[in-house]
Design an enzyme around this catalytic site. Structure first.
Site, PDB file in Angstrom:
ATOM      1  N   LYS A 189       0.943  -1.016  -0.191  1.00  0.00           N
ATOM      2  CA  LYS A 189       0.214   0.013  -0.170  1.00  0.00           C
ATOM      3  C   LYS A 189       0.991   1.116   0.042  1.00  0.00           C
ATOM      4  O   LYS A 189       1.753   1.706   1.189  1.00  0.00           O
ATOM      5  CB  LYS A 189      -0.814  -0.166   1.106  1.00  0.00           C
ATOM      6  CG  LYS A 189      -2.334   0.872   1.244  1.00  0.00           C
ATOM      7  CD  LYS A 189      -2.171   2.248   0.550  1.00  0.00           C
ATOM      8  CE  LYS A 189      -2.248   3.365   1.812  1.00  0.00           C
ATOM      9  NZ  LYS A 189      -1.504   4.074   1.842  1.00  0.00           N
ATOM     10  N   GLY A 211       6.814   4.923   7.853  1.00  0.00           N
ATOM     11  CA  GLY A 211       6.217   5.522   8.153  1.00  0.00           C
ATOM     12  C   GLY A 211       6.016   6.735   9.152  1.00  0.00           C
ATOM     13  O   GLY A 211       7.545   6.794   9.879  1.00  0.00           O
ATOM     14  N   SER A 212       5.591   7.850   9.529  1.00  0.00           N
ATOM     15  CA  SER A 212       5.412   8.839  11.297  1.00  0.00           C
ATOM     16  C   SER A 212       5.544   6.878  12.186  1.00  0.00           C
ATOM     17  O   SER A 212       4.980   6.372  12.213  1.00  0.00           O
ATOM     18  CB  SER A 212       4.367   9.699  10.769  1.00  0.00           C
ATOM     19  OG  SER A 212       3.435   8.915  10.724  1.00  0.00           O
ATOM     20  N   THR A 213       6.017   8.044  12.931  1.00  0.00           N
ATOM     21  CA  THR A 213       5.882   7.069  14.737  1.00  0.00           C
ATOM     22  C   THR A 213       4.302   7.163  15.018  1.00  0.00           C
ATOM     23  O   THR A 213       3.660   5.901  16.356  1.00  0.00           O
ATOM     24  CB  THR A 213       6.765   7.967  15.281  1.00  0.00           C
ATOM     25  OG1 THR A 213       7.987   7.904  15.176  1.00  0.00           O
ATOM     26  CG2 THR A 213       6.640   7.567  16.414  1.00  0.00           C
ATOM     27  N   ARG A 214       3.762   7.997  14.851  1.00  0.00           N
ATOM     28  CA  ARG A 214       2.126   7.918  15.221  1.00  0.00           C
ATOM     29  C   ARG A 214       1.540   7.264  14.482  1.00  0.00           C
ATOM     30  O   ARG A 214       1.152   5.575  15.386  1.00  0.00           O
ATOM     31  CB  ARG A 214       1.327   9.147  14.360  1.00  0.00           C
ATOM     32  CG  ARG A 214       0.293   9.885  15.171  1.00  0.00           C
ATOM     33  CD  ARG A 214      -0.553  10.612  14.384  1.00  0.00           C
ATOM     34  NE  ARG A 214      -0.510  10.707  12.986  1.00  0.00           N
ATOM     35  CZ  ARG A 214      -1.731  10.279  12.316  1.00  0.00           C
ATOM     36  NH1 ARG A 214      -2.116  10.101  12.917  1.00  0.00           N
ATOM     37  NH2 ARG A 214      -1.163  10.225  10.972  1.00  0.00           N
ATOM     38  N   GLU A 231      10.110   1.203  10.444  1.00  0.00           N
ATOM     39  CA  GLU A 231      11.093   2.442  10.129  1.00  0.00           C
ATOM     40  C   GLU A 231      10.654   3.945  10.381  1.00  0.00           C
ATOM     41  O   GLU A 231       9.231   3.889   9.303  1.00  0.00           O
ATOM     42  CB  GLU A 231      11.663   2.235   9.134  1.00  0.00           C
ATOM     43  CG  GLU A 231      12.149   0.791   8.451  1.00  0.00           C
ATOM     44  CD  GLU A 231      13.017   0.733   9.306  1.00  0.00           C
ATOM     45  OE1 GLU A 231      13.854   1.142  10.061  1.00  0.00           O
ATOM     46  OE2 GLU A 231      13.296  -0.723   9.396  1.00  0.00           O
ATOM     47  N   CYS A 288      13.746  11.761   6.438  1.00  0.00           N
ATOM     48  CA  CYS A 288      13.538  10.965   7.607  1.00  0.00           C
ATOM     49  C   CYS A 288      14.731  10.956   8.638  1.00  0.00           C
ATOM     50  O   CYS A 288      15.451  11.305  10.377  1.00  0.00           O
ATOM     51  CB  CYS A 288      13.354   9.323   7.975  1.00  0.00           C
ATOM     52  SG  CYS A 288      14.556   8.598   6.823  1.00  0.00           S
ATOM     53  N   GLU A 346       9.153  16.527  14.631  1.00  0.00           N
ATOM     54  CA  GLU A 346       9.291  15.976  13.603  1.00  0.00           C
ATOM     55  C   GLU A 346       9.110  16.896  12.154  1.00  0.00           C
ATOM     56  O   GLU A 346       7.941  17.005  12.153  1.00  0.00           O
ATOM     57  CB  GLU A 346       9.713  14.562  12.755  1.00  0.00           C
ATOM     58  CG  GLU A 346       9.900  14.326  11.409  1.00  0.00           C
ATOM     59  CD  GLU A 346       9.872  13.299  11.298  1.00  0.00           C
ATOM     60  OE1 GLU A 346       8.912  12.927  11.508  1.00  0.00           O
ATOM     61  OE2 GLU A 346      10.662  12.697  10.583  1.00  0.00           O
TER      62      GLU A 346
HETATM   63  P1  NAD Z   1       2.772   8.576   6.929  1.00  0.00           P
HETATM   64  O1  NAD Z   1       2.455   8.085   8.562  1.00  0.00           O
HETATM   65  O2  NAD Z   1       1.603   9.539   7.514  1.00  0.00           O
HETATM   66  O3  NAD Z   1       2.310   7.547   6.185  1.00  0.00           O
HETATM   67  C1  NAD Z   1       2.926   6.158   5.769  1.00  0.00           C
HETATM   68  C2  NAD Z   1       1.980   5.266   5.400  1.00  0.00           C
HETATM   69  O4  NAD Z   1       1.017   5.059   5.998  1.00  0.00           O
HETATM   70  C3  NAD Z   1       0.600   5.807   4.016  1.00  0.00           C
HETATM   71  O5  NAD Z   1       1.295   4.707   3.038  1.00  0.00           O
HETATM   72  C4  NAD Z   1      -0.040   6.560   4.643  1.00  0.00           C
HETATM   73  O6  NAD Z   1      -1.556   6.118   3.970  1.00  0.00           O
HETATM   74  C5  NAD Z   1      -0.634   5.119   5.741  1.00  0.00           C
HETATM   75  N1  NAD Z   1      -1.303   4.916   6.985  1.00  0.00           N
HETATM   76  C6  NAD Z   1      -1.799   6.345   7.162  1.00  0.00           C
HETATM   77  N2  NAD Z   1      -2.421   6.605   8.189  1.00  0.00           N
HETATM   78  C7  NAD Z   1      -2.461   4.455   8.225  1.00  0.00           C
HETATM   79  C8  NAD Z   1      -3.816   3.714   9.139  1.00  0.00           C
HETATM   80  N3  NAD Z   1      -4.161   4.985   9.901  1.00  0.00           N
HETATM   81  N4  NAD Z   1      -2.969   2.583   9.130  1.00  0.00           N
HETATM   82  C9  NAD Z   1      -2.102   2.188   7.565  1.00  0.00           C
HETATM   83  N5  NAD Z   1      -1.659   2.924   7.057  1.00  0.00           N
HETATM   84  C10 NAD Z   1      -1.831   4.251   7.006  1.00  0.00           C
HETATM   85  O7  NAD Z   1       4.155   8.982   6.642  1.00  0.00           O
HETATM   86  P2  NAD Z   1       4.681  10.190   5.367  1.00  0.00           P
HETATM   87  O8  NAD Z   1       3.849  11.115   5.795  1.00  0.00           O
HETATM   88  O9  NAD Z   1       4.078   9.161   4.383  1.00  0.00           O
HETATM   89  O10 NAD Z   1       5.459   9.898   5.438  1.00  0.00           O
HETATM   90  C11 NAD Z   1       6.411  11.101   6.913  1.00  0.00           C
HETATM   91  C12 NAD Z   1       7.122   9.579   7.597  1.00  0.00           C
HETATM   92  O11 NAD Z   1       7.975   8.715   7.009  1.00  0.00           O
HETATM   93  C13 NAD Z   1       8.309  10.990   8.189  1.00  0.00           C
HETATM   94  O12 NAD Z   1       7.604  11.027   9.834  1.00  0.00           O
HETATM   95  C14 NAD Z   1       9.746  10.429   8.330  1.00  0.00           C
HETATM   96  O13 NAD Z   1      10.743  10.764   9.267  1.00  0.00           O
HETATM   97  C15 NAD Z   1       9.388   8.845   7.620  1.00  0.00           C
HETATM   98  N6  NAD Z   1       9.703   8.028   6.975  1.00  0.00           N
HETATM   99  C16 NAD Z   1      10.851   6.924   7.766  1.00  0.00           C
HETATM  100  C17 NAD Z   1      12.155   6.305   6.868  1.00  0.00           C
HETATM  101  C18 NAD Z   1      12.845   5.482   7.611  1.00  0.00           C
HETATM  102  O14 NAD Z   1      13.646   5.053   7.166  1.00  0.00           O
HETATM  103  N7  NAD Z   1      13.134   5.516   9.094  1.00  0.00           N
HETATM  104  C19 NAD Z   1      12.140   6.648   5.611  1.00  0.00           C
HETATM  105  C20 NAD Z   1      11.312   7.655   5.403  1.00  0.00           C
HETATM  106  C21 NAD Z   1      10.546   8.126   5.827  1.00  0.00           C
END
Ligand code: NAD
Length: 494
Positions: free
Chosen positions: A189, A242-245, A265, A300, A398
C-alpha cells in the site's frame, strides 16, 4: 543527464498507471472511487488513482496467499528467483528516466536527486537482494551426537508493506527487494501522495516473469486501504515506513487482529554535532546544509538539530548560510534546481506553522522564514532558526521540511545529553578530527546510525534503521532478511 527542456518534453509523453495491480492485472477499485494525484509543482492533475478499501485489500491478500501456496515463487530455487529479479532490475534500468520522472512529478523531488540517488539506489537494492539470496546457508546446531539440529530460514508468507511518499520508489524497494527475494508474496500500500512509480514497478515485475499474485500494489488512503491491510487476519507480517504516530496505530491493529509482526521504520529528529576540532569548517557547513535541505528536508534522517561548539559558531554559521543559499526553490525538472516544492499544501502549512511557533517561543530566523503561498506550487524555502532551546517544538518534533534549529554548546558531555534528549533515535552526524572523540560520541549517541565527518552516506551493504521512537527494524543489508524470513528448528533423531 537531460536538460530542463528535455525532461519537460519527456514528462509530457509519460503515461500514468492509475489502477490497483492485483493478481497480475490492473483493475479499478471495487467501489469505483478514485482520488486525484496532483503535481505539487504545477498543482495540476496528473491522474485519478483507484481509491481502494477493504474489498480490494481482501482481493489482493487472497491473490497473494494463493500465489504463496501454489509455490511457483515461494518454493522456487533461490537461483531462479535471483534470475527473475535481476531481469526486473535490468528492466528498471531500461526505464530509468521514466522512474525518475514519475516520482519528481508526483511529489516534487529534484530530478537530479532521482537520477543520482533514488533510481540507482532502488535498482542496486533489487540487484543486491537478488544476488545474495542463493548464497545464504542454514545452520546445524551443536546438539548431542544422537540428534541433528537443523536451523533453516523460510519465507514468512504474505507480507503487507506500507510506505511513505518522501522516497516513493526507494522506500518501497527497500522492502520489496528482500521480501520477494526471500520468496514471500507482498501486498504493497504505497502512500496516497505518491503511488505512481510503485504501480509501474509492479507491471514491469510481471514482464520480468514474476508470477501473478506474488506482488500486488493497492493504492488508497491510510485510514481505508492501509488500515484494512494492517488489520487483515491473513497478512503474516507488516513492514512499515512512515510516521511514528501511524506506526503506533499499526502495532495496535496487529494486537487487535492476528498478532502479525510489525517492523517499523519511523520518524527522526537527527542531531548534527560540529566540534571546534572539526578541521574543515567549510566541509562541515556544507554537510550541514546538505543534511537539512536535501529533498526539501522531507527526509527521515534530516539533520534538523544542529549543535555547534561555541568557539567556532560565528565562523560556522557564516559558511552555513552561504551553502544554504544554494537551495533556491524552483522547478524540480531542472537538473540544476536543488529544492523542489513540498509534497502538498498541508506539508507547506506544517512547515510555516513550526516557523511561526519557533518565533513565538523566542527563536530567531537567521535565514528564510515563513513562505507566503506562491502563485503556483507548494514552495517553501531553506530556513535556519537560532537562539533555540530544548523545550521548543522546532527542536523536539519532526517538521519534515527545510527548517534547521541551531544551538551552541561548550562540552562533549553537554552535547551528548542535548542530542539524546529526544524521543527519536534514527541518525546522528558528528564532525571532529579527533578519532577518540569520534568513537566515544558514536557509542554514546542513542541512534541506529551515526555518520562521522559526513551525513547520509549509505548503500545496500549497510543496515538502515533506528531506535526509540524511530523504529525497531533494519532495511538493507543481509539483516533486512530477518524481517522477511521465519526460523525453523528441525530435530532429527539419529
Ligand atoms: P505517514 O505515517 O503519514 O504515512 C505512511 C504510510 O502509512 C502511508 O502509506 C499512509 O497512507 C499509511 N497510513 C496512514 N494512516 C494509516 C492507518 N491508520 N493505517 C494504516 N496505514 C496508514 O507518513 P508519511 O507522511 O507518508 O511519511 C513521512 C514519515 O515517514 C516521516 O515521519 C519520516 O521520518 C518517515 N520516514 C521514515 C524512514 C525510515 O527509514 N525510518 C524513511 C522515510 C520516511
Amino acid at each position: 543527464m537531460h536538460t530542463l527542456a528535455e525532461w519537460t518534453a519527456l514528462s509530457e509523453k509519460i503515461e500514468f498507471r492509475h489502477q490497483a495491480w492485483i493478481n497480475g492485472e490492473f483493475r479499478p477499485a471495487a467501489s469505483g472511487e478514485t482520488f486525484p494525484a496532483i503535481n505539487p509543482t504545477t498543482e495540476e492533475l496528473l491522474t485519478d488513482l483507484a481509491s481502494c478499501d477493504t474489498p480490494d485489500i481482501d482481493a489482493a491478500v487472497k491473490a497473494a496467499r494463493a500465489a504463496f501456496k501454489a509455490g511457483d515463487w515461494s518454493r522456487a530455487a533461490p537461483a531462479e528467483r535471483k534470475r527473475i529479479l535481476l531481469k526486473l532490475a535490468d528492466l528498471m534500468q531500461e526505464h530509468f528516466d521514466e522512474f525518475a520522472l514519475l516520482d519528481t512529478l508526483d511529489m516534487g523531488k529534484g530530478i537530479a536527486e532521482m537520477t543520482g540517488i533514488d533510481v540507482p539506489d532502488s535498482i542496486d537494492c533489487l540487484r543486491w537482494s537478488a544476488e545474495c539470496i542463493d548464497k545464504i546457508y542454514g545452520e546445524i546446531a551443536p546438539t548431542k551426537p544422537t540428534t541433528l539440529g537443523l536451523i533453516t530460514r523460510h519465507p514468512i508468507g504474505v507480507i503487507g508493506a506500507i510506505t511513505p511518499w518522501n522516497y516513493p520508489l526507494m522506500m518501497a524497494m527497500w522492502k520489496l527487494a528482500p521480501a520477494l527475494a526471500a520468496g514471500n508474496s507482498v501486498v504493497l500500500k504505497p502512500s496516497e501522495k505518491a503511488s505512481l512509480s510503485c504501480l509501474r514497478f509492479a507491471e514491469l515485475a510481471k514482464e520480468a516473469g514474476l508470477p501473478d499474485g506474488v506482488l500486488n500494489v493497492v493504492p488508497g488512503f491510510g485510514h481505508t486501504a492501509g488500515k484494512a491491510l494492517a488489520l487483515h487476519m491473513d497478512v503474516d507480517s507488516l513492514a512499515f515506513t512512515g510516521s511514528t504516530r501511524v506506526a503506533g496505530m499499526l502495532m495496535q491493529y496487529a494486537g487487535q487482529s492476528n498478532l502479525k509482526r510489525v517492523w517499523i521504520e519511523a520518524g527522526g529528529k537527527s542531531p548534527l554535532i560540529v566540534f571546534d576540532d572539526c578541521g574543515d569548517i567549510e566541509a562541515a557547513a556544507q554537510g550541514a546544509a546538505i543534511a537539512i535541505f536535501t529533498n526539501q528536508g522531507e527526509v527521515c534522517i534530516a539533520g534538523s538539530r544542529l549543535y555547534v561548539q561555541n568557539g567556532i559558531r560565528a565562523q560556522f554559521m557564516a559558511a552555513l548560510k552561504r551553502y544554504a543559499a544554494e537551495y533556491k526553490p524552483g522547478n524540480p525538472l531542472d537538473p540544476d534546481v536543488k529544492m523542489g516544492p513540498m509534497v502538498d499544501k498541508a506539508q507547506l502549512e506544517t512547515v510555516n506553522r513550526y516557523i511561526a511557533g519557533a518565533l513565538e517561543e523566542g527563536g530567531k530566523v537567521e535565514l528564510g522564514g515563513i513562505t507566503e503561498s506562491a502563485e503556483k506550487g507548494f514552495f517553501s524555502q531553506p530556513t535556519i532558526i537560532t537562539d533555540t532551546h530544548a523545550d521548543m517544538a522546532c527542536v523536539r518534533e519532526e517538521i519534515f521540511g527545510p527548517v534547521l534549529a541551531v544551538a551552541g554548546f561548550d562540552t562533549e558531555e553537554e552535547v551528548i545529553a542535548m542530542a539524546n534528549d529526544c524521543v527519536y533515535g534514527l541518525g546522528a552526524s558528528i564532525w571532529t578530527d579527533n578519532l577518540s572523540r569520534a568513537h566515544r560520541v558514536s557509542r554514546e549517541i542513542e541512534s541506529g546510525m551515526v555518520w562521522v565527518n559526513t551525513w547520509g552516506e549509505g548503500d545496500t551493504t549497510m543496515p538502515f534503521g533506528g531506535v526509540k521512537g524511530s523504529g525497531n527494524g533494519r532495511d538493507k543489508s543481509l539483516h533486512s532478511l530477518e524481517k522477511y524470513t521465519e526460523l525453523k528448528s528441525v530435530w532429527i533423531s539419529i
